[in-house]
Design an enzyme around this catalytic site. Structure first.
Site, PDB file in Angstrom:
ATOM      1  N   VAL A 140       0.817  -1.223   0.000  1.00 23.24           N
ATOM      2  CA  VAL A 140       0.000   0.000   0.000  1.00 23.24           C
ATOM      3  C   VAL A 140       0.839   1.256   0.000  1.00 23.24           C
ATOM      4  O   VAL A 140       0.305   2.361   0.096  1.00 23.24           O
ATOM      5  CB  VAL A 140      -0.976   0.023   1.203  1.00 23.24           C
ATOM      6  CG1 VAL A 140      -1.986  -1.083   1.088  1.00 23.24           C
ATOM      7  CG2 VAL A 140      -0.223  -0.059   2.532  1.00 23.24           C
ATOM      8  N   GLY A 141       2.163   1.152  -0.094  1.00 19.32           N
ATOM      9  CA  GLY A 141       2.964   2.374  -0.146  1.00 19.32           C
ATOM     10  C   GLY A 141       4.432   2.099   0.110  1.00 19.32           C
ATOM     11  O   GLY A 141       4.846   1.015   0.506  1.00 19.32           O
ATOM     12  N   GLY A 152       8.404   4.429   0.962  1.00 17.46           N
ATOM     13  CA  GLY A 152       9.085   5.692   1.219  1.00 17.46           C
ATOM     14  C   GLY A 152      10.538   5.430   1.553  1.00 17.46           C
ATOM     15  O   GLY A 152      11.061   4.323   1.361  1.00 17.46           O
ATOM     16  N   GLY A 153      11.210   6.451   2.068  1.00 20.57           N
ATOM     17  CA  GLY A 153      12.617   6.314   2.385  1.00 20.57           C
ATOM     18  C   GLY A 153      12.886   5.267   3.451  1.00 20.57           C
ATOM     19  O   GLY A 153      13.932   4.637   3.474  1.00 20.57           O
ATOM     20  N   TYR A 154      11.917   5.061   4.332  1.00 20.49           N
ATOM     21  CA  TYR A 154      12.082   4.083   5.409  1.00 20.49           C
ATOM     22  C   TYR A 154      11.962   2.658   4.873  1.00 20.49           C
ATOM     23  O   TYR A 154      12.693   1.762   5.262  1.00 20.49           O
ATOM     24  CB  TYR A 154      11.003   4.341   6.461  1.00 20.49           C
ATOM     25  CG  TYR A 154      10.994   3.374   7.619  1.00 20.49           C
ATOM     26  CD1 TYR A 154      11.749   3.630   8.763  1.00 20.49           C
ATOM     27  CD2 TYR A 154      10.229   2.212   7.585  1.00 20.49           C
ATOM     28  CE1 TYR A 154      11.738   2.747   9.823  1.00 20.49           C
ATOM     29  CE2 TYR A 154      10.217   1.329   8.639  1.00 20.49           C
ATOM     30  CZ  TYR A 154      10.962   1.598   9.757  1.00 20.49           C
ATOM     31  OH  TYR A 154      10.953   0.725  10.814  1.00 20.49           O
ATOM     32  N   VAL A 173       5.213  -0.455   2.984  1.00 24.73           N
ATOM     33  CA  VAL A 173       4.097  -0.700   3.889  1.00 24.73           C
ATOM     34  C   VAL A 173       3.160  -1.708   3.234  1.00 24.73           C
ATOM     35  O   VAL A 173       2.811  -1.570   2.062  1.00 24.73           O
ATOM     36  CB  VAL A 173       3.331   0.604   4.206  1.00 24.73           C
ATOM     37  CG1 VAL A 173       2.202   0.319   5.193  1.00 24.73           C
ATOM     38  CG2 VAL A 173       4.272   1.638   4.776  1.00 24.73           C
ATOM     39  N   LYS A 222       4.752  -1.814   8.446  1.00 23.84           N
ATOM     40  CA  LYS A 222       5.781  -0.937   7.897  1.00 23.84           C
ATOM     41  C   LYS A 222       7.124  -1.667   8.009  1.00 23.84           C
ATOM     42  O   LYS A 222       7.653  -1.873   9.096  1.00 23.84           O
ATOM     43  CB  LYS A 222       5.788   0.376   8.690  1.00 23.84           C
ATOM     44  CG  LYS A 222       6.755   1.426   8.215  1.00 23.84           C
ATOM     45  CD  LYS A 222       6.511   2.704   9.020  1.00 23.84           C
ATOM     46  CE  LYS A 222       7.539   3.775   8.741  1.00 23.84           C
ATOM     47  NZ  LYS A 222       7.276   4.979   9.539  1.00 23.84           N
ATOM     48  N   ASP A 282       7.047  16.681  12.575  1.00 23.70           N
ATOM     49  CA  ASP A 282       6.835  16.488  11.145  1.00 23.70           C
ATOM     50  C   ASP A 282       5.333  16.480  10.816  1.00 23.70           C
ATOM     51  O   ASP A 282       4.837  15.589  10.121  1.00 23.70           O
ATOM     52  CB  ASP A 282       7.482  15.187  10.671  1.00 23.70           C
ATOM     53  CG  ASP A 282       7.643  15.143   9.147  1.00 23.70           C
ATOM     54  OD1 ASP A 282       7.697  16.221   8.523  1.00 23.70           O
ATOM     55  OD2 ASP A 282       7.704  14.034   8.595  1.00 23.70           O
TER      56      ASP A 282
END
Length: 951
Positions: free
Chosen positions: A638-639, A641-643, A646, A660, A756
């Site tokens: 579902v997604g 990112g930099g981490y 997910v 995650k 953030d």
């Protein structure tokens, strides 16, 4: 003899046994096994028996021991389609639709399937160019590649497929010109038998070739909306008299509309809006089947109201906003028997508005805002909008039509009701059908791309659609009933309805039944009522299949050979089982010890600090999360990112979670991992995303959150989620996020600064309750007596507090500043920094408190609505601007913010302590691509302090 020999012999001789018994050809078996090796989540029947045709592998259809159909829609397949598909040389139908885990290019070898008549790959994630070899498929009738990620140009070779009936390449990334024949090359103009050209929502450019259309064509749908097409509409379009739907809206077309357009007397939907068309407004006289006309936002010459306004008896919707119309509107227009919507705003229409004395009960909306109308006879009871007309400038003008302004269409809620029965209390993930039977429905979305009606409040149409669907599936003994819900209409005037189909005579579908349903809808065998045409279907992943036990149909000699081989393997298996049992017992003991101490392998020397200190969260093993996420399949992705990535997961309790998963060896990820599990394990509030647990196992670092269904606030503001946020919903979202931050700042011990806050870190659940997320950069104020922390600057550009940026002094007011930026996003639906312009500065420069709405009309999101429904907006603007004051001392605290937003909600007629209604009641939702990942950045030493000021 080696003990492994019997097993080896069994595996080696099975293909020869198949061949010896005249069953599925070796070529086909080899091809299917190759596909199985490249895909995950294939049906259990695949490979469990040696013969696909004789033993009935799911999704495989055969004739004379050859595979002729491969249909596996909605199976959650993941992987790629390799050139090995060419081994299925007799294949006639290939349908892999709605498998979002299927990625990569379409292989060149697809052109080898000379018998293929249906190639249906809609709703996957295939990418790269469409191979030119596709033109070799001379038997092809249906080519559906829509809703993928194909790029490059449309192969001209498609023009060689003379039998093609449906060409659907919509919603991809195709670019370049529309190919036509010439210079020895074929083109789409050669497809004389084709009924459907669906090429919308791509990046096609250049002019529409005049050669594309001719009188010998059979086209009924020409759907080219939302591309980059330029030049004029060719006059050759007017000779294709079979046309029923024409969509060229949202392009860059210019020049005059062809004068022969009204030759298209069978057209019922005509969309030419949002182009640069010029010259006289088109003459539509004689187009007596025309239902829906949208010519808005073009540059036609100033002209009087055309005579055809009053002659089109079938007309339901007339939209000519911003088209230079002038003069008086004939009263006969409003007497058209089927008319539902008239939108003629932002023109030069004048004189007296005369609705006439006819029956206007079906006429739902007349929008004439921003014209020159000076008088009105007052005989209409529907919604009339006359803001910014001279009639509203007269002293004493207090009519409601001078006070309300058109916002986005108000979409009524619609849900199928029970068929005179009491809904059953269902368990697990079952749903009570309209016939009050608990079952696992097959779900998807029906998208109607050019409905001929605009009055969405008429539930009779949806009931007719329900009955039509139910009768169709009952006739095929596929479904017991259907349910429709989540009615939405998007910016392209697409009408969407969520569809649930309930199994017939059982509580779940077999794979064969799901394939059949998807095929009936995906290939347009099912035909809806005519005013819902055209349409397409996007199916979901079905996970409750009723697996039919396989019955062996092998001959006795095969059984003897296989039995003998298996018997020879018994001793080997016993030995292996004993060994495996010992290994598993050893691993179990070790796993139990690790489970009791999940951080036994935490390396304090990696720069991540001491072992995390947790309070009451679950420690999951890697194996558990692997199972709950379906092996971290792409279908559950579902997604990212930099981490890391997910994944959606389902716990044994049925609870949906978001997993995650960090990139391995990510030092920044390790920091965020530790920070989030420590903070979220001790904070609990309905406006903060809950941490369910974590995994620190096998070198993996994973966080398990509650699953928040409707994605990020940014997705909703940008229109990606399909949720339309009116003013009241925006206030409730702002209040929820403010309450979450106030809890962090003032009720946590020690207080927590989020650091953030941004629209992508505010998630919306199924009731549109705001939940603050992503605590990877958060800081605890754990030093008593200090009012700030000195720390490196971290956060996201556009939301950064300028004082924190320049001094590196972090306080709770830094979160307040970022929240103020989010408030401005709620007002404008614009990004904080857009095309080099900073939203804070833009609002500050445009504000004029002496004018209506502070003179911000050009910046405000039109979806809010700018009439009585936005009471308290100016006060909301004041509050947002207080949050983004340069000096920290001038900003309010979050508790003060909560009280002020509650006051604004009272002004808007809302109770701040009542939960929002379920979003699923009236809006279609699509999960956010990236609601859980954190793409914030450490800005220390990257930009000069002047960067903020220059924005």
């Amino acid at each position: 003899m080696d003990q492994r020999t019997p097993v080896f012999l069994l595996l080696t001789f099975v293909p020869f046994l198949v061949l010896a018994n005249n069953q599925t050809s070796v070529e086909d078996v080899t091809g299917l096994r190759s596909l199985k090796d490249q895909w995950t989540n294939t049906p259990p029947s695949w490979g469990s028996t040696p013969d696909p045709c004789e033993d009935g592998w799911d999704g495989i259809g055969c004739t004379n021991a050859r595979v002729i159909t491969l249909t596996l829609p909605s199976m959650n397949l993941t992987g790629t389609l390799s050139g090995d598909i060419q081994q299925l040389s007799e294949l006639q139908k290939l349908d892999l639709s709605y498998n979002k885990g299927l990625t990569g290019p379409l292989p060149q070898e697809i052109g080898s399937l000379k018998n293929l008549s249906q190639l249906i790959l809609m709703g996957c994630k295939f990418s790269g160019p469409i191979p030119p070899t596709i033109g070799s498929l001379q038997e092809l009738v249906v080519l559906s590649l829509n809703s993928n990620r194909f790029s490059g140009t449309i192969p001209s070779s498609i023009g060689k497929i003379s039998k093609l009936y449906l060409l659907d390449l919509a919603e991809n990334k195709l670019e370049g010109p529309i190919p036509v024949s010439g210079g020895g090359e074929p083109g789409l103009d050669m497809l004389s038998q084709c009924k459907h050209f669906h090429l919308g929502m791509n990046k096609l450019s250049g002019p529409i070739p005049s050669k594309l259309f001719s009188s010998n064509m059979s086209l009924i749908h020409v759907v080219f909306e939302s591309n980059n097409l330029n030049g004029s509409i060719p006059s050759s379009l007017g000779v294709v008299q079979s046309l029923e739907v024409v969509r060229f809206d949202n392009n860059m077309l210019s020049g005059h509309v062809p004068v022969n357009l009204n030759n298209l007397t069978s057209v019922s939907q005509l969309f030419l809006s949002n182009n640069k068309l010029s010259g006289p407004a088109p003459n539509l006289t004689g187009m007596n089947f025309l239902h829906y006309v949208d010519l808005s936002n073009n540059s036609f010459d100033v002209s009087d109201v055309p005579p055809w306004f009053s002659t089109l008896e079938s007309l339901t919707t007339l939209m000519m906003e911003n088209t230079q119309l002038r003069g008086e509107i004939p009263s006969a227009l409003f007497s058209l028997p089927n008319l539902q919507t008239v939108v003629l705003r932002n023109n030069k229409l004048n004189g007296t508005l005369d609705i006439g004395t006819g029956d206007t009960s079906q006429l739902d909306l007349i929008d004439l805002e921003q014209n020159l109308i000076s008088a009105y006879d007052g005989r209409y009871n529907g919604t009339l909008l006359l803001m910014k007309n001279p009639i509203c400038n007269k002293s004493g003008a207090s009519r409601i039509y001078c006070k309300i302004s058109k916002s986005s269409d108000v979409i009524p809620s619609y849900n199928t009701t029970s068929n005179n029965c009491v809904p059953s209390p269902c368990t697990s993930n079952q749903v009570s059908s309209p016939n009050c039977k608990c079952a696992y429905p097959y779900e998807g979305t029906l998208i109607f791309t050019a409905p001929s009606f605009s009055d969405l409040k008429n539930s009779t149409r949806y009931k007719e659609l329900e009955k039509n669907l139910t009768d169709f599936f009952l006739s095929k003994q596929l479904a017991d009933s259907v349910s429709l819900s989540n009615l939405t209409k998007d910016s392209l005037s697409y009408l969407r309805l969520s569809l649930e189909i309930f199994p017939h005579g059982q509580d779940r579908f077999t794979r064969k039944e799901v394939s059949s349903i998807a095929s009936q809808l995906g290939t347009h065998i099912y035909q809806p009522p005519e005013y819902f045409e055209p349409f397409y279907f996007m199916g979901g992943y079905y996970q409750h299949f009723a697996d039919v036990p396989l019955e062996s149909k092998k001959s006795s000699n095969v059984g003897i050979i296989v039995g003998a081989a298996a018997g020879g393997s018994v001793l080997v298996l016993i030995f292996l089982l004993i060994k495996v049992y010992a290994i598993r017992q050893k691993r179990r003991a070790k796993g139990a010890a690790d489970q009791n101490n999940p951080f036994v392998k935490w390396d304090v020397d990696k720069g991540s600090g001491s072992i995390p200190q947790l309070k009451g969260v679950i420690s999951f093993s890697f194996k558990e999360l692997l199972k709950y996420s379906n092996n971290f399949s792409e279908g559950n992705d579902v997604g990212s990112g930099g981490y890391g990535k997910v994944y959606r997961g389902t716990l044994p309790t049925g609870q949906l979670v978001a997993i995650k998963r960090a990139h391995k060896e990510s030092i920044q990820g390790r920091h965020q991992f530790k920070t989030e599990i420590e903070l979220l394990s001790r904070v609990h509030h309905k406006n903060l995303v809950s941490l369910v647990g974590f995994c620190f196992d096998r070198g993996e670092e994973m966080l398990v959150y509650e699953y928040v269904a409707n994605g990020t606030l940014k997705d909703s503001l940008s229109g990606q989620s399909g949720i339309r946020l009116d003013w009241k919903r925006r206030l409730k979202i702002a209040l929820g996020a403010a309450r979450g931050l106030a809890y962090l700042h003032e009720l946590c011990d020690p207080p927590i600064i989020h650091r953030d806050i941004k629209s992508t870190n505010i998630l919306l659940d199924n009731r549109l309750t705001a939940k603050v997320s992503d605590f990877g950069l958060s800081k605890s104020m754990d030093d008593n007596g200090r009012d700030h922390l000195s720390t490196q600057v971290k956060g996201t550009m556009g939301y950064l507090d300028p004082e924190y940026y320049m001094t590196q002094r972090l306080t709770e007011k830094s979160d307040v500043y970022a929240f103020g930026v989010v408030m401005l996003e709620l007002l404008t639906a614009r990004r904080p920094i857009e095309q080099g312009k900073y939203i804070v500065r833009g609002v500050r420069m445009a504000m004029d408190k002496t004018k209506d709405l502070y003179n911000l009309q050009q910046l405000l999101d039109p979806a809010i609505g700018l009439g009585m429904a936005v009471r308290g907006l100016e006060r909301f603007v004041d509050l947002a601007m207080m949050c983004v004051e340069e000096e920290v001392a001038n900003r309010p605290t979050m508790s003060e913010m909560v009280k002020e937003i509650e006051t604004i909600m009272h002004l808007a007629g809302l109770n701040p302590n009542v939960e929002s209604a379920s979003s699923s009641a009236s809006y279609e939702m699509s999960s956010s691509k990236d609601p859980y990942t954190n793409d914030a950045f450490d800005y220390s030493g990257v930009f000069p302090a002047s960067k903020i000021d220059s924005q």
